[in-house]
Scaffold this motif. Structure first.
Motif, PDB file in Angstrom:
ATOM      1  N   GLU A   1       0.810  -1.219   0.000  1.00  0.00           N
ATOM      2  CA  GLU A   1       0.000   0.000   0.000  1.00  0.00           C
ATOM      3  C   GLU A   1       0.843   1.269   0.000  1.00  0.00           C
ATOM      4  N   ALA A   2       2.002   1.195  -0.613  1.00  0.00           N
ATOM      5  CA  ALA A   2       2.853   2.357  -0.838  1.00  0.00           C
ATOM      6  C   ALA A   2       2.653   2.835  -2.273  1.00  0.00           C
ATOM      7  N   PRO A   3       3.025   4.080  -2.600  1.00  0.00           N
ATOM      8  CA  PRO A   3       2.951   4.514  -3.992  1.00  0.00           C
ATOM      9  C   PRO A   3       3.609   3.485  -4.910  1.00  0.00           C
ATOM     10  N   ALA A   4       2.975   3.213  -6.032  1.00  0.00           N
ATOM     11  CA  ALA A   4       3.373   2.088  -6.880  1.00  0.00           C
ATOM     12  C   ALA A   4       4.827   2.160  -7.326  1.00  0.00           C
ATOM     13  N   ARG A   5       5.333   3.361  -7.598  1.00  0.00           N
ATOM     14  CA  ARG A   5       6.721   3.488  -8.056  1.00  0.00           C
ATOM     15  C   ARG A   5       7.728   3.427  -6.922  1.00  0.00           C
ATOM     16  N   LEU A   6       7.254   3.671  -5.716  1.00  0.00           N
ATOM     17  CA  LEU A   6       8.142   3.579  -4.555  1.00  0.00           C
ATOM     18  C   LEU A   6       8.233   2.157  -4.034  1.00  0.00           C
ATOM     19  N   ALA A   7       7.177   1.404  -4.137  1.00  0.00           N
ATOM     20  CA  ALA A   7       7.096   0.091  -3.498  1.00  0.00           C
ATOM     21  C   ALA A   7       8.285  -0.823  -3.805  1.00  0.00           C
TER      22      ALA A   7
END
Length: 436
Positions: A341-347
């Protein structure tokens, strides 16, 4: 959904002129965002649910940080403070949460340029766009954000040109149940369930002294609590301590020998010694299914090795970690990783199965951007359920975000980060912790 252009900030119309940036949370990351906006000459308002800056940290004021002061002070905040004659604490010192607030967050929050822009005792209940739900697209980027807030005067709505959600995760703990849902029976025993990192030796001593206490969780929040309970047990030998974990071992508490954060390495070793001497009883492979009241306490009912088992205790400490409150963002267009559930590009950069706190790559607005123009998750909340956040990471996030909002794309994309070398790690609280 279309993401914002990386070369220029989202278009700004006359409808946004004069509106401040809304910062949710007056913790270390929210105040760092404020400091960076001060330096950029951009107006802002900070909405803080607590009565003071760092309200969540105050709840674990007795816990000592893993990281020394040199990793705990935001550069922009330091510049603003030093201009007033403030002197940074000794770089190698390890402050408690209370010392961190007193020596750093309080003076930062009281700077004239910041203090006048903080609204305390304000809960942000929801974020949307003025006159738009999440389904409407035409003119969305030019439409002010709408924040529904609750304060002493009741429910109100305020507008903003951009939103930085740095509200952390401490107020939304993970469930005790292995399913991720609140365990059946929780409401009947809620008085016997403690928040993470209780002050068992200090202000909450009477709740734990001489009692059977079960700490649930396999991270450093659990380990710190176990150490405090062990100290209580030395004073009140009748105190019984059980460490309940879902797996065969608490691997996240075992850090590598080359961990630069020596204090964190020491915690795991101390817990191991207490288990070896019998001061702490470890109950592993226990999957909690439901809770039931018993006389003066609670019964944990679960599965262990495929069999139904029960464990009785007076107090349960929920040290299972934290999750972001996404309910308040239901009308905001988000692109989040399905797992953490983190920003998709950060995950992929923070996946706890791959990365420790110290191996996370530098990242900023580009990795944190959302389909909702000029909306950003920052700090611990940006990590979703990943337990590997360090304050230094959040400081670089908001430096990049504020540069982007100011139109300084070169600075926004030039992300740099120097983190301590670490082994496996986890944090226990809102952006900094017993840990950060």
């Amino acid at each position: 959904m279309t993401l914002v252009d990386l070369t220029t900030p989202a278009a700004r119309s006359s409808r946004l002129d004069g509106l401040p940036v809304a910062i949710i949370g007056a913790g270390p990351i929210g105040l760092a965002a404020a400091a960076n906006l001060v330096e950029r000459g951009i107006d802002f308002v900070v909405y803080e649910i607590g009565a003071d800056a760092g309200a969540s940290i105050q709840k674990w004021a007795h816990i000592r940080f893993f990281s020394p002061w040199r990793h705990l002070v935001d550069p922009a905040s330091r510049r603003l403070l030093e201009a007033t004659g403030w002197t940074a604490p000794e770089a190698t010192g390890l402050p408690t949460g209370g010392e961190f607030v007193t020596a750093y967050l309080e003076p930062l929050s009281k700077l004239d340029a910041i203090a006048s822009r903080i609204r305390y005792g304000v809960a942000v209940d929801a974020v949307s766009r003025e006159g738009m739900d999440r389904t409407r697209s035409a003119g969305r980027a030019d439409t002010p954000f709408l924040l529904r807030i609750t304060d002493a005067d009741g429910v109100q709505e305020v507008t903003a040109s951009a939103v930085i959600d740095a509200s952390g995760t401490y107020l939304t703990p993970n469930s005790l149940a292995s399913s991720g849902l609140d365990p059946l029976g929780l409401s009947a025993v809620a008085e016997h369930v403690s928040h993470a990192l209780p002050d068992a030796v200090g202000r909450e001593r009477d709740r734990f002294a001489g009692k059977r206490v079960t700490v649930v969780g396999a991270g450093h929040s659990a380990a710190n609590t176990l150490l405090n309970l062990a100290a209580l047990k030395r004073e009140v030998p009748e105190t019984q301590i059980t460490w309940l974990i879902r797996n065969a071992s608490a691997i996240r508490v075992t850090t590598s020998e080359d961990d630069e954060l020596i204090a964190r390495t020491a915690i795991g070793k101390r817990v191991d010694r207490l288990i070896a001497t019998g001061a702490i009883q470890q109950l592993d492979r226990f999957e909690i299914l439901r809770l039931a009241p018993i006389d003066g306490g609670v019964r944990l009912i679960g599965q262990r090795a495929g069999e139904l088992v029960e464990h009785d205790t007076h107090v349960v400490v929920n040290a299972t970690g934290f999750r972001p409150n996404l309910d308040m963002l239901r009308e905001i267009r988000l692109e989040l990783d399905d797992i953490v559930e983190a920003p998709a590009r950060l995950a992929p950069l923070i996946d706890p199965n791959v990365h420790s706190c110290g191996t996370v790559e530098p990242h900023g607005f580009a990795e944190l951007r959302q389909p909702e123009p000029n909306f950003f998750l920052a700090g611990m909340k940006s990590y979703g359920r990943a337990p590997t956040f360090l304050l230094a990471t959040g400081y670089e996030q908001v430096r990049s975000i504020t540069a982007y909002l100011a139109g300084d794309i070169a600075s926004a994309t030039n992300v740099q980060l120097v983190l301590p070398a670490t082994g496996v790690c986890s944090t226990g609280t809102s952006g900094s912790s017993c840990c950060s």
